[in-house]
Design a protein around this motif. Structure first.
Motif, PDB file in Angstrom:
ATOM      1  N   VAL A  94      75.807  69.252  66.057  1.00 48.31           N
ATOM      2  CA  VAL A  94      77.018  69.381  66.877  1.00 48.31           C
ATOM      3  C   VAL A  94      77.285  68.026  67.516  1.00 48.31           C
ATOM      4  N   PRO A  95      78.424  67.413  67.252  1.00 47.94           N
ATOM      5  CA  PRO A  95      78.722  66.109  67.858  1.00 47.94           C
ATOM      6  C   PRO A  95      78.588  66.163  69.377  1.00 47.94           C
ATOM      7  N   GLY A  96      77.895  65.180  69.916  1.00 51.53           N
ATOM      8  CA  GLY A  96      77.727  65.120  71.365  1.00 51.53           C
ATOM      9  C   GLY A  96      76.529  65.881  71.887  1.00 51.53           C
ATOM     10  N   LEU A  97      75.779  66.516  70.976  1.00 51.86           N
ATOM     11  CA  LEU A  97      74.635  67.321  71.390  1.00 51.86           C
ATOM     12  C   LEU A  97      73.358  66.810  70.722  1.00 51.86           C
ATOM     13  N   SER A  98      72.324  66.580  71.512  1.00 54.20           N
ATOM     14  CA  SER A  98      71.034  66.153  70.979  1.00 54.20           C
ATOM     15  C   SER A  98      70.006  67.252  71.202  1.00 54.20           C
ATOM     16  N   ALA A  99      68.913  67.203  70.443  1.00 49.45           N
ATOM     17  CA  ALA A  99      67.908  68.260  70.532  1.00 49.45           C
ATOM     18  C   ALA A  99      66.520  67.733  70.231  1.00 49.45           C
ATOM     19  N   VAL A 100      65.535  68.353  70.877  1.00 49.74           N
ATOM     20  CA  VAL A 100      64.133  68.133  70.554  1.00 49.74           C
ATOM     21  C   VAL A 100      63.528  69.511  70.279  1.00 49.74           C
ATOM     22  N   ARG A 117      73.065  66.592  76.369  1.00 45.59           N
ATOM     23  CA  ARG A 117      74.225  65.851  75.890  1.00 45.59           C
ATOM     24  C   ARG A 117      73.777  64.473  75.419  1.00 45.59           C
ATOM     25  N   VAL A 118      74.392  64.003  74.354  1.00 45.86           N
ATOM     26  CA  VAL A 118      74.050  62.701  73.804  1.00 45.86           C
ATOM     27  C   VAL A 118      74.184  61.605  74.861  1.00 45.86           C
ATOM     28  N   GLN A 119      75.177  61.759  75.728  1.00 50.91           N
ATOM     29  CA  GLN A 119      75.416  60.735  76.746  1.00 50.91           C
ATOM     30  C   GLN A 119      74.293  60.645  77.782  1.00 50.91           C
ATOM     31  N   ASP A 120      73.484  61.722  77.897  1.00 52.73           N
ATOM     32  CA  ASP A 120      72.356  61.689  78.829  1.00 52.73           C
ATOM     33  C   ASP A 120      71.148  61.064  78.134  1.00 52.73           C
ATOM     34  N   LYS A 121      71.222  59.771  77.908  1.00 54.79           N
ATOM     35  CA  LYS A 121      70.232  59.074  77.093  1.00 54.79           C
ATOM     36  C   LYS A 121      68.823  59.099  77.687  1.00 54.79           C
ATOM     37  N   ASN A 122      68.727  59.258  78.985  1.00 51.84           N
ATOM     38  CA  ASN A 122      67.413  59.227  79.630  1.00 51.84           C
ATOM     39  C   ASN A 122      66.813  60.613  79.856  1.00 51.84           C
TER      40      ASN A 122
END
Length: 283
Positions: free
Chosen positions: A227-233, A253-258
């Motif tokens: 999903v664009p804009g969404l990251s996962a572990v 969210r991808v923008q929350d890089k930290n």
């Protein structure tokens, strides 16, 4: 009154399954006969559903379901219409294909939720998500690949099309990479082939790099590939036989890089290990 044929080749009216109001037992036309042990129309309906499942996730036309269930098209259509009316099956207005509907998904999820490993993993996931104040999901291997069976909201709202019942791509999701890493290729290859036929193609060498990394690190991660804009572990949950039974994922969210700091990743890994050991894993 419609007529059906039972297993002995005897024609019976469908109304014969009705209960005798006075006795509370099935009224089969004769007081000397034993009550029928099953409702045949239900058994036939299950045959139709099984045939529909065997047709694949894109659904099937009436003729395909009829052929696989061994019924006439008219009889198959009546059962499908009943299932559509109850939400068990849905029909695409454009293609006229039938597929399992929302209520069928709920039934499957409810059945899976009764399995102890799923319940244990879900409880551990809910606990760590509350601690980390984020959203996550629990997935298992389904007929069409990695399938979301539990979605837990928390922390900052995430706007996504993912939901319970969503099937995640094997090649492009962190969950899928874990299944590629820990499951036999005979299980995952048909799904890979299906994805590639649909246009999602990731080189085998790249997949190998990702699976080796996931095995070494104990988790897999993706950055906006599902999903664009969404990251996962995602982390694996194992059973006593060291087999992968579920994956636990935390989303951001991808923008929350930290967000994915080492302590957070270690915490979700620890939760998966705790769940695995609660199930009986000895690793």
């Amino acid at each position: 009154m419609n007529t059906v044929v039972d297993n002995q080749g005897i024609s019976r009216g469908e109304d014969d399954d009705q209960e005798d109001p006075a006795s509370g037992t099935p009224n089969n036309g004769s007081s000397n006969e034993q009550p029928r042990k099953a409702i045949q129309s239900v058994e036939i309906g299950v045959r139709v559903l099984k045939a529909l499942m065997d047709c694949g996730k894109d659904g099937a036309h009436l003729r395909e379901v009829a052929e696989k269930s061994g019924l006439s098209r008219s009889q198959t259509h009546r059962y499908l219409l009943a299932f559509v009316n109850t939400g068990v099956v849905e029909q695409n207005a454009q293609s006229s294909r039938y597929a399992l509907g929302a209520f069928a998904v709920r039934l499957g999820v409810a059945a899976l939720a009764r399995v102890d490993p799923v319940q244990i993993a879900g409880n551990h996931l809910a606990s760590v998500l509350e601690e980390l104040q984020t959203t996550g999901l629990l997935s298992v291997w389904g007929n069409y690949g990695p399938t979301v069976i539990r979605w837990i909201d928390g922390g900052i709202p995430l706007f996504t099309s993912l939901h319970v019942g969503s099937v995640l791509p094997v090649q492009a999701s962190s969950t899928g990479i874990l299944f590629l890493t820990h499951c036999q290729r005979v299980l995952t290859q048909p799904i890979i082939d299906s994805e590639r036929a649909g246009g999602l193609v990731i080189d085998d060498k790249e997949l190998e790099v990702q699976t080796v990394k996931a095995r070494e690190m104990g988790y897999a991660s993706t950055l906006g590939t599902v999903v664009p804009g969404l990251s996962a572990v995602s982390v694996p949950v194992f059973d006593p036989d060291n087999k992968l039974v579920a994956t636990m994922s935390i989303l951001s969210r991808v923008q929350d890089k930290n967000f994915y700091t080492k302590p957070r990743i270690e915490r979700i890994r620890a939760a998966a290990i705790e769940a695995s050991r609660a199930i009986g894993w000895s690793g």
